[in-house]
Enzyme design. Sequence first.
Site, short mmCIF file in Angstrom:
data_model
loop_
_atom_site.label_atom_id
_atom_site.label_comp_id
_atom_site.label_asym_id
_atom_site.label_seq_id
_atom_site.Cartn_x
_atom_site.Cartn_y
_atom_site.Cartn_z
N ASN A 20 0.87 -1.18 0.00
CA ASN A 20 0.00 0.00 0.00
C ASN A 20 0.91 1.22 0.00
OD1 ASN A 20 -1.78 2.08 0.47
ND2 ASN A 20 -2.34 1.43 2.55
N TRP A 21 1.00 1.85 -1.15
CA TRP A 21 1.93 2.99 -1.28
C TRP A 21 1.41 4.24 -0.59
CZ3 TRP A 21 3.08 2.51 -7.28
CH2 TRP A 21 3.79 1.32 -7.51
N LYS A 22 0.13 4.23 -0.21
CA LYS A 22 -0.50 5.42 0.37
C LYS A 22 -0.26 6.62 -0.56
CE LYS A 22 -0.10 3.22 4.83
NZ LYS A 22 -0.01 3.33 6.27
N HIS A 105 -9.42 1.31 5.17
CA HIS A 105 -8.12 1.53 5.81
C HIS A 105 -8.31 2.46 7.02
CE1 HIS A 105 -4.00 2.67 6.60
NE2 HIS A 105 -3.65 1.58 5.95
N GLU A 107 -6.68 4.84 8.08
CA GLU A 107 -6.48 6.26 7.78
C GLU A 107 -7.74 6.88 7.18
OE1 GLU A 107 -2.87 5.65 5.56
OE2 GLU A 107 -1.92 4.99 7.44
N GLU A 177 -5.20 -4.81 10.61
CA GLU A 177 -4.18 -3.77 10.80
C GLU A 177 -4.43 -3.05 12.13
OE1 GLU A 177 -2.27 -2.64 6.76
OE2 GLU A 177 -3.87 -1.22 7.20
N GLY A 183 2.77 2.34 10.79
CA GLY A 183 3.73 3.43 10.63
C GLY A 183 4.47 3.79 11.91
N SER A 222 3.62 -2.08 10.34
CA SER A 222 5.08 -2.17 10.54
C SER A 222 5.64 -3.56 10.22
CB SER A 222 5.46 -1.75 11.96
OG SER A 222 5.10 -0.39 12.18
N GLY A 243 2.99 -1.07 4.24
CA GLY A 243 3.05 0.36 3.94
C GLY A 243 4.48 0.77 3.63
N GLY A 244 5.15 1.32 4.62
CA GLY A 244 6.51 1.88 4.43
C GLY A 244 7.48 0.96 3.71
#
Length: 259
Positions: A20-22, A105, A107, A177, A183, A222, A243-244
Amino acid sequence: YLQFILWSYRMNIKPIVAGNWKMNASKDAVKSLVNGILSGMGDVSAEVLVCAPFPYLSQVETLISGSSLMLGAQNLNVNVSGAFTGEVSAEMIKDFGAKHVIVGHSERRSLYGETSEIVAKKTKAAIDSGLTPLLCIGESLDQRESGNTEAVISEQLTTVVRLTGIEAFKNIIIAYEPVWAIGTGMTATPEQAQAVHMFIRNLLASSNQDIAEKTPILYGGSMNAGNALELISCPDIDGGLIGGAALKAEDFLQICKAG
Ligand code: 13P
């Protein structure tokens, strides 16, 4: 014995690793990231997909053409078309070769006011159009510390089941999640994650045992090259939503290989 049969059956499910590149991308970055991933895909047996921001769907579609790497989007509007300025429909996402879309998600729930009812409608819109939703659920730190993890997960999941019906889960991927792990570098331990994954599977099993066994449940929060293997090795963890660590081809590929 029955547990063993079910477990061996689950061993045949292909792990899924999704990036997930966000809101992180540029044409240059996308080109090198996707080409980097493609160059290492030969050693990967997991199913792999990347969820790109809308403007880059077309570029990724071209870059992955003819490969096993799949494309997803990060959100969708519940309507098919019409006067919804700034919104993107499932049909538009499909038009660029995407097969998946992230819904719910944390977010989007916390920053853009998406309730479980909205998430349920988005899940249904995705399924009705033939996209596979990656349905995200998870508790905040407060909710965990006050002992409400299972209640939160249950509310988020049953709101979707009520609208779509359990049969729809033949085409749904769940991503657990925990919000406190996203993150933050504070990954859930394999024991913490496995416990919630098992709870989710049992919740599905109360409606349909067979569908519960077959529904992929990914872990996100993470996950990185160093911890992916022990997480994905848990019996009810079927892959990861990253993510990251999905923004660096080398790290992402290591997670894919763990899968
Ligand atoms: P991180 O891997 O950066 O913690 O993000 C997880 C996530 O939110 C994936 O959807």
